[in-house]
Design a protein around this motif. Structure first.
Motif, PDB file in Angstrom:
ATOM      1  N   TYR A  15       0.874  11.475  -7.662  1.00  0.00           N
ATOM      2  CA  TYR A  15       1.056  10.160  -7.187  1.00  0.00           C
ATOM      3  C   TYR A  15       2.450   9.678  -6.875  1.00  0.00           C
ATOM      4  O   TYR A  15       3.294  10.024  -7.487  1.00  0.00           O
ATOM      5  CB  TYR A  15       0.711   9.169  -8.491  1.00  0.00           C
ATOM      6  N   CYS A  16       2.481   8.996  -5.826  1.00  0.00           N
ATOM      7  CA  CYS A  16       3.763   8.313  -5.531  1.00  0.00           C
ATOM      8  C   CYS A  16       3.995   6.896  -6.169  1.00  0.00           C
ATOM      9  O   CYS A  16       2.713   6.267  -6.417  1.00  0.00           O
ATOM     10  CB  CYS A  16       4.417   8.502  -4.066  1.00  0.00           C
ATOM     11  N   ALA A  17       5.264   6.391  -6.337  1.00  0.00           N
ATOM     12  CA  ALA A  17       5.143   4.975  -6.804  1.00  0.00           C
ATOM     13  C   ALA A  17       6.563   4.368  -6.341  1.00  0.00           C
ATOM     14  O   ALA A  17       7.252   5.447  -6.009  1.00  0.00           O
ATOM     15  CB  ALA A  17       5.233   5.101  -8.547  1.00  0.00           C
ATOM     16  N   ALA A  18       6.539   3.110  -6.008  1.00  0.00           N
ATOM     17  CA  ALA A  18       7.650   2.546  -5.754  1.00  0.00           C
ATOM     18  C   ALA A  18       8.165   1.637  -6.944  1.00  0.00           C
ATOM     19  O   ALA A  18       7.138   0.699  -7.744  1.00  0.00           O
ATOM     20  CB  ALA A  18       7.362   1.669  -4.543  1.00  0.00           C
ATOM     21  N   LYS A  19       9.547   1.221  -7.052  1.00  0.00           N
ATOM     22  CA  LYS A  19       9.846   0.390  -8.104  1.00  0.00           C
ATOM     23  C   LYS A  19      11.425  -0.451  -7.181  1.00  0.00           C
ATOM     24  O   LYS A  19      11.871   0.408  -6.495  1.00  0.00           O
ATOM     25  CB  LYS A  19      10.343   0.834  -9.015  1.00  0.00           C
ATOM     26  N   GLY A  30       9.344   7.318  -6.440  1.00  0.00           N
ATOM     27  CA  GLY A  30       9.057   8.429  -7.448  1.00  0.00           C
ATOM     28  C   GLY A  30       7.563   9.226  -7.084  1.00  0.00           C
ATOM     29  O   GLY A  30       6.850   8.697  -6.585  1.00  0.00           O
ATOM     30  N   TRP A  31       7.767  10.504  -7.684  1.00  0.00           N
ATOM     31  CA  TRP A  31       6.506  11.378  -7.701  1.00  0.00           C
ATOM     32  C   TRP A  31       6.248  11.491  -9.300  1.00  0.00           C
ATOM     33  O   TRP A  31       7.097  11.699  -9.977  1.00  0.00           O
ATOM     34  CB  TRP A  31       6.501  12.528  -6.864  1.00  0.00           C
ATOM     35  N   PHE A  32       5.139  11.332  -9.497  1.00  0.00           N
ATOM     36  CA  PHE A  32       4.472  11.822 -10.998  1.00  0.00           C
ATOM     37  C   PHE A  32       3.367  12.560 -10.621  1.00  0.00           C
ATOM     38  O   PHE A  32       2.703  12.541  -9.776  1.00  0.00           O
ATOM     39  CB  PHE A  32       4.338  10.413 -11.686  1.00  0.00           C
ATOM     40  N   ARG A  33       2.866  13.146 -11.807  1.00  0.00           N
ATOM     41  CA  ARG A  33       1.690  13.823 -11.721  1.00  0.00           C
ATOM     42  C   ARG A  33       0.856  13.925 -12.894  1.00  0.00           C
ATOM     43  O   ARG A  33       1.402  13.804 -14.108  1.00  0.00           O
ATOM     44  CB  ARG A  33       2.005  15.357 -11.299  1.00  0.00           C
ATOM     45  N   GLN A  34      -0.442  14.203 -13.052  1.00  0.00           N
ATOM     46  CA  GLN A  34      -1.251  14.183 -14.169  1.00  0.00           C
ATOM     47  C   GLN A  34      -2.439  15.364 -14.029  1.00  0.00           C
ATOM     48  O   GLN A  34      -3.057  15.216 -13.321  1.00  0.00           O
ATOM     49  CB  GLN A  34      -1.915  13.050 -14.476  1.00  0.00           C
ATOM     50  N   GLN A  53       0.882  -1.200  -0.144  1.00  0.00           N
ATOM     51  CA  GLN A  53       0.025   0.163   0.112  1.00  0.00           C
ATOM     52  C   GLN A  53       0.979   1.391   0.003  1.00  0.00           C
ATOM     53  O   GLN A  53       1.911   1.343   0.950  1.00  0.00           O
ATOM     54  CB  GLN A  53      -0.916   0.060   1.192  1.00  0.00           C
ATOM     55  N   LEU A  54       0.536   2.308  -0.870  1.00  0.00           N
ATOM     56  CA  LEU A  54       0.939   3.507  -0.946  1.00  0.00           C
ATOM     57  C   LEU A  54      -0.073   4.564  -0.909  1.00  0.00           C
ATOM     58  O   LEU A  54      -0.919   4.542  -1.532  1.00  0.00           O
ATOM     59  CB  LEU A  54       1.891   3.923  -2.326  1.00  0.00           C
ATOM     60  N   VAL A  55       0.064   5.269   0.408  1.00  0.00           N
ATOM     61  CA  VAL A  55      -1.001   6.407   0.652  1.00  0.00           C
ATOM     62  C   VAL A  55      -0.452   7.502   0.918  1.00  0.00           C
ATOM     63  O   VAL A  55       0.394   7.967   1.626  1.00  0.00           O
ATOM     64  CB  VAL A  55      -1.678   5.899   2.077  1.00  0.00           C
ATOM     65  N   GLU A  56      -0.839   8.656  -0.351  1.00  0.00           N
ATOM     66  CA  GLU A  56      -0.316   9.808  -0.289  1.00  0.00           C
ATOM     67  C   GLU A  56      -1.229  10.585   0.547  1.00  0.00           C
ATOM     68  O   GLU A  56      -2.474  10.422   0.930  1.00  0.00           O
ATOM     69  CB  GLU A  56      -0.516  10.492  -1.561  1.00  0.00           C
ATOM     70  N   SER A  57      -0.721  11.857   1.035  1.00  0.00           N
ATOM     71  CA  SER A  57      -1.453  12.960   1.815  1.00  0.00           C
ATOM     72  C   SER A  57      -0.768  14.176   1.454  1.00  0.00           C
ATOM     73  O   SER A  57       0.353  14.304   1.047  1.00  0.00           O
ATOM     74  CB  SER A  57      -1.616  12.563   3.203  1.00  0.00           C
ATOM     75  N   GLY A  58      -1.318  15.443   1.990  1.00  0.00           N
ATOM     76  CA  GLY A  58      -0.891  16.598   1.779  1.00  0.00           C
ATOM     77  C   GLY A  58      -1.352  17.622   0.949  1.00  0.00           C
ATOM     78  O   GLY A  58      -0.936  18.486   0.723  1.00  0.00           O
ATOM     79  N   GLY A  97       7.070   5.936 -15.631  1.00  0.00           N
ATOM     80  CA  GLY A  97       6.104   5.476 -14.801  1.00  0.00           C
ATOM     81  C   GLY A  97       5.747   4.067 -15.029  1.00  0.00           C
ATOM     82  O   GLY A  97       5.517   3.331 -14.377  1.00  0.00           O
ATOM     83  N   ASP A  98       6.018   3.452 -16.373  1.00  0.00           N
ATOM     84  CA  ASP A  98       5.639   2.291 -16.812  1.00  0.00           C
ATOM     85  C   ASP A  98       6.423   1.247 -16.119  1.00  0.00           C
ATOM     86  O   ASP A  98       6.384  -0.086 -15.998  1.00  0.00           O
ATOM     87  CB  ASP A  98       5.508   2.014 -18.358  1.00  0.00           C
ATOM     88  N   GLN A  99       7.644   1.684 -15.519  1.00  0.00           N
ATOM     89  CA  GLN A  99       8.640   0.775 -14.818  1.00  0.00           C
ATOM     90  C   GLN A  99       8.452   0.543 -13.174  1.00  0.00           C
ATOM     91  O   GLN A  99       8.907  -0.203 -12.602  1.00  0.00           O
ATOM     92  CB  GLN A  99      10.240   1.381 -15.240  1.00  0.00           C
ATOM     93  N   TYR A 100       7.414   1.356 -12.805  1.00  0.00           N
ATOM     94  CA  TYR A 100       7.269   1.192 -11.403  1.00  0.00           C
ATOM     95  C   TYR A 100       5.993   0.233 -11.075  1.00  0.00           C
ATOM     96  O   TYR A 100       5.466  -0.067 -12.033  1.00  0.00           O
ATOM     97  CB  TYR A 100       6.671   2.621 -10.908  1.00  0.00           C
ATOM     98  N   ASP A 101       6.460  -0.475  -9.930  1.00  0.00           N
ATOM     99  CA  ASP A 101       5.513  -1.555  -9.556  1.00  0.00           C
ATOM    100  C   ASP A 101       4.261  -1.249  -8.840  1.00  0.00           C
ATOM    101  O   ASP A 101       3.382  -2.135  -8.863  1.00  0.00           O
ATOM    102  CB  ASP A 101       6.419  -2.591  -8.755  1.00  0.00           C
ATOM    103  N   TYR A 102       4.271  -0.376  -8.080  1.00  0.00           N
ATOM    104  CA  TYR A 102       3.204   0.005  -6.978  1.00  0.00           C
ATOM    105  C   TYR A 102       2.865   1.535  -7.295  1.00  0.00           C
ATOM    106  O   TYR A 102       3.947   2.406  -7.349  1.00  0.00           O
ATOM    107  CB  TYR A 102       3.543  -0.407  -5.593  1.00  0.00           C
ATOM    108  N   TRP A 103       1.611   1.798  -7.029  1.00  0.00           N
ATOM    109  CA  TRP A 103       1.065   3.292  -7.321  1.00  0.00           C
ATOM    110  C   TRP A 103       0.345   3.551  -6.011  1.00  0.00           C
ATOM    111  O   TRP A 103      -0.524   2.805  -5.480  1.00  0.00           O
ATOM    112  CB  TRP A 103       0.508   3.493  -8.575  1.00  0.00           C
ATOM    113  N   GLY A 104       0.400   4.685  -5.630  1.00  0.00           N
ATOM    114  CA  GLY A 104      -0.721   5.023  -4.654  1.00  0.00           C
ATOM    115  C   GLY A 104      -2.052   5.671  -5.370  1.00  0.00           C
ATOM    116  O   GLY A 104      -2.054   5.629  -6.612  1.00  0.00           O
ATOM    117  N   GLN A 105      -2.959   6.151  -4.484  1.00  0.00           N
ATOM    118  CA  GLN A 105      -4.092   6.447  -5.194  1.00  0.00           C
ATOM    119  C   GLN A 105      -4.265   7.799  -5.749  1.00  0.00           C
ATOM    120  O   GLN A 105      -5.101   8.377  -6.427  1.00  0.00           O
ATOM    121  CB  GLN A 105      -5.285   6.582  -4.180  1.00  0.00           C
ATOM    122  N   GLY A 106      -3.228   8.743  -5.443  1.00  0.00           N
ATOM    123  CA  GLY A 106      -3.205  10.117  -5.769  1.00  0.00           C
ATOM    124  C   GLY A 106      -3.764  11.147  -4.672  1.00  0.00           C
ATOM    125  O   GLY A 106      -4.656  10.848  -4.092  1.00  0.00           O
ATOM    126  N   THR A 107      -2.992  12.483  -5.022  1.00  0.00           N
ATOM    127  CA  THR A 107      -3.575  13.271  -3.791  1.00  0.00           C
ATOM    128  C   THR A 107      -3.750  14.887  -5.019  1.00  0.00           C
ATOM    129  O   THR A 107      -2.945  15.003  -5.673  1.00  0.00           O
ATOM    130  CB  THR A 107      -2.847  13.603  -2.721  1.00  0.00           C
TER     131      THR A 107
END
Length: 123
Positions: A94-98, A35-39, A3-8, A107-117
């Protein structure tokens, strides 16, 4: 279960600051590149920053000098300090982990993603 949970996130005026946090569970955090990504609406996801397991940090040119990524391995948490925010920074972040640090910008190389903030910067 990972689980990845973003806040803030939130609403801030241009020139203001926000600090995003991402708490991770269910993985060996210290071994992961974070990593941090945004959309933004109508746009593709883009790389913002990465903090590799060995400590190296990378930033998108658009945020260099304004954003700072950091991590606390004892707390399994990665942060994104955002200063001098601009309206064009408005996006879902979004935060992500790889595992491994290669292709940290992809971003396609990351394994796990949070839900976004949501971050909204008003002019």
């Amino acid at each position: 279960q990972v689980q990845l949970v973003e806040s803030g996130g939130g609403l801030v005026q241009a020139g203001g600051s926000l600090r995003l946090s991402c708490a991770a569970a269910g993985l060996t955090f210290s071994n992961c590149a974070m990593g941090w990504f945004r959309q933004a609406p109508g746009k593709e996801r883009e790389f913002v920053a990465a903090n590799l397991s060995g400590g190296r940090k990378y930033y998108a040119d658009s945020v260099k000098g304004r954003f700072t990524i950091s991590r606390d391995n004892a707390k399994n948490t990665v942060y994104l300090q955002m200063n001098n925010l601009k309206p064009e920074d408005t996006a879902v972040y979004y935060c992500a982990a790889k595992i491994g640090g290669d292709y940290y910008y992809d971003g396609d190389q990351y394994d796990y993603w949070g839900q976004g903030t949501q971050v909204t910067v008003s002019s």
